[in-house]
Design a protein around this motif. Structure first.
Motif, PDB file in Angstrom:
ATOM      1  N   ARG A 111      -4.609  -7.359   1.020  1.00 48.75           N
ATOM      2  CA  ARG A 111      -3.792  -6.271   1.593  1.00 48.75           C
ATOM      3  C   ARG A 111      -2.314  -6.593   1.450  1.00 48.75           C
ATOM      4  O   ARG A 111      -1.514  -5.762   1.018  1.00 48.75           O
ATOM      5  N   TRP A 112      -1.936  -7.811   1.793  1.00 47.77           N
ATOM      6  CA  TRP A 112      -0.529  -8.222   1.684  1.00 47.77           C
ATOM      7  C   TRP A 112      -0.002  -8.026   0.269  1.00 47.77           C
ATOM      8  O   TRP A 112       1.109  -7.549   0.077  1.00 47.77           O
ATOM      9  N   MET A 113      -0.793  -8.440  -0.722  1.00 49.72           N
ATOM     10  CA  MET A 113      -0.329  -8.453  -2.113  1.00 49.72           C
ATOM     11  C   MET A 113      -0.344  -7.069  -2.767  1.00 49.72           C
ATOM     12  O   MET A 113       0.500  -6.767  -3.607  1.00 49.72           O
ATOM     13  N   VAL A 114      -1.311  -6.229  -2.381  1.00 48.27           N
ATOM     14  CA  VAL A 114      -1.566  -4.984  -3.136  1.00 48.27           C
ATOM     15  C   VAL A 114      -0.951  -3.744  -2.492  1.00 48.27           C
ATOM     16  O   VAL A 114      -0.421  -2.871  -3.180  1.00 48.27           O
ATOM     17  N   ARG A 115      -1.023  -3.644  -1.152  1.00 46.23           N
ATOM     18  CA  ARG A 115      -0.521  -2.412  -0.509  1.00 46.23           C
ATOM     19  C   ARG A 115       0.981  -2.288  -0.710  1.00 46.23           C
ATOM     20  O   ARG A 115       1.730  -3.216  -0.437  1.00 46.23           O
ATOM     21  N   ASN A 116       1.413  -1.115  -1.125  1.00 45.29           N
ATOM     22  CA  ASN A 116       2.843  -0.908  -1.349  1.00 45.29           C
ATOM     23  C   ASN A 116       3.243   0.451  -0.798  1.00 45.29           C
ATOM     24  O   ASN A 116       3.162   1.470  -1.470  1.00 45.29           O
TER      25      ASN A 116
ATOM     26  N   TRP B  59       1.313  -6.826  -6.528  1.00 44.50           N
ATOM     27  CA  TRP B  59       0.251  -6.877  -7.538  1.00 44.50           C
ATOM     28  C   TRP B  59      -0.022  -5.467  -8.041  1.00 44.50           C
ATOM     29  O   TRP B  59      -0.726  -4.690  -7.405  1.00 44.50           O
ATOM     30  N   LYS B  60       0.526  -5.150  -9.188  1.00 39.92           N
ATOM     31  CA  LYS B  60       0.452  -3.768  -9.693  1.00 39.92           C
ATOM     32  C   LYS B  60      -0.853  -3.482 -10.436  1.00 39.92           C
ATOM     33  O   LYS B  60      -1.177  -2.343 -10.716  1.00 39.92           O
ATOM     34  N   SER B  61      -1.605  -4.544 -10.778  1.00 37.50           N
ATOM     35  CA  SER B  61      -2.833  -4.322 -11.544  1.00 37.50           C
ATOM     36  C   SER B  61      -3.995  -3.882 -10.651  1.00 37.50           C
ATOM     37  O   SER B  61      -5.065  -3.527 -11.133  1.00 37.50           O
TER      38      SER B  61
ATOM     39  N   ASP C 166      -8.977   8.056   4.610  1.00 41.09           N
ATOM     40  CA  ASP C 166      -7.932   8.000   3.578  1.00 41.09           C
ATOM     41  C   ASP C 166      -8.463   7.223   2.366  1.00 41.09           C
ATOM     42  O   ASP C 166      -8.410   5.994   2.341  1.00 41.09           O
ATOM     43  N   PRO C 167      -8.958   7.952   1.353  1.00 42.77           N
ATOM     44  CA  PRO C 167      -9.536   7.270   0.186  1.00 42.77           C
ATOM     45  C   PRO C 167      -8.504   6.482  -0.623  1.00 42.77           C
ATOM     46  O   PRO C 167      -8.860   5.524  -1.313  1.00 42.77           O
ATOM     47  N   HIS C 168      -7.243   6.860  -0.538  1.00 44.91           N
ATOM     48  CA  HIS C 168      -6.220   6.207  -1.364  1.00 44.91           C
ATOM     49  C   HIS C 168      -5.680   4.930  -0.724  1.00 44.91           C
ATOM     50  O   HIS C 168      -5.251   4.017  -1.426  1.00 44.91           O
ATOM     51  N   ASP C 169      -5.697   4.869   0.607  1.00 41.24           N
ATOM     52  CA  ASP C 169      -5.118   3.717   1.302  1.00 41.24           C
ATOM     53  C   ASP C 169      -5.912   3.429   2.577  1.00 41.24           C
ATOM     54  O   ASP C 169      -5.377   3.461   3.682  1.00 41.24           O
ATOM     55  N   PRO C 170      -7.211   3.125   2.436  1.00 41.65           N
ATOM     56  CA  PRO C 170      -8.051   2.956   3.629  1.00 41.65           C
ATOM     57  C   PRO C 170      -7.615   1.798   4.523  1.00 41.65           C
ATOM     58  O   PRO C 170      -7.807   1.830   5.734  1.00 41.65           O
TER      59      PRO C 170
END
Length: 256
Positions: free
Chosen positions: A174-179, A189-191, A236-240
């Protein structure tokens, strides 16, 4: 507490707004990787901090800061450039059952990941599935321990395919990916996409989720995580995983 789906979403969205802001950082272990600005420093500091994120939050933060001291406040440089003798300084480090031998092993495994596998993001991205990173975590553990290692250290990296909720690694992801530009999570982490994330399930978030009817299963294990994931994705399917802020905040700060 039984709310209709729309009421529940409104209630939880308000709590996300309340907790997902820079004030949250002051009392949370995420403050440790926030000391850094380079991507590799953030991701290594975050990984080591998340690894010891169980028990008393104050001692988690203090011990994570101690680890950064031991790495000369240059986690990436230390991890990639260290010699065997540099690891002697870890003697005496301990957080609950994570000790100096575990920390040495972690630094060696991280060195292997950066030198041979292109870094943490690359390893986690490799086996990512469209709606889950649990397979990724399983493969990450394999790569992490493919070098000679102490058997005792393996317990400090969870495996969802062995029915673990892998709370600490899911929190780290969560820390690395959620933006979302709220200032808490890094989103470096954009990938990977927030839609692939799973909620860090622990005692607090589990109890709150059960009270709100988002979780029926009694144990906090991989099966419970899959159930909670399914329900949060409906909200929220995009940011659960933004709802981690609501469940955690309600549990820890509001004693819900």
């Amino acid at each position: 507490m039984k709310l209709k789906k729309t009421e529940l979403k409104t209630f939880l969205d308000e709590k996300v707004y309340l907790y997902n802001n820079p004030k949250f950082i002051e009392s949370d272990p995420i403050q440790v990787p926030h000391q850094f600005s380079a991507k590799e420093d953030i991701e290594i500091a975050g990984f080591l901090t998340a690894t010891i994120a169980w028990g008393n939050r104050k001692s988690i933060i203090n011990n994570a800061k101690r680890m950064m001291d031991l790495l000369d406040h240059s986690p990436f440089e230390f991890v990639t450039q260290h010699q065997e003798s540099d690891l002697d300084r870890f003697e005496g480090f301990v957080h609950r059952t994570f000790n100096s031998e575990d920390l040495k092993q972690f630094v060696k495994s991280l060195q292997h990941i950066y030198n041979k596998h292109g870094g943490l993001e690359t390893v986690f991205s490799k086996h990512a599935e469209k709606a889950s990173l649990q397979q990724s975590i399983h493969h990450f553990k394999k790569v992490f321990f493919e070098i000679p290692h102490l058997e005792r250290t393996k317990k400090h990296v969870s495996d969802p395919l062995k029915n673990s909720a892998a709370k600490r690694i899911n929190m780290y992801l969560r820390w690395m990916v959620r933006n979302d530009n709220a200032g808490v999570d890094f989103g470096i982490w954009k990938s990977l996409s927030p839609a692939q994330l799973s909620c860090p399930l622990d005692v607090h978030s589990g109890n709150v989720a059960r009270k709100l009817g988002l979780l029926k299963r009694k144990q906090n294990d991989a099966k419970a995580l899959a159930e909670l994931d399914t329900n949060l994705r409906q909200l929220d399917p995009h940011d659960p995983v933004k709802y981690d802020f609501s469940l955690f905040g309600l549990g820890v700060f509001e004693g819900f």
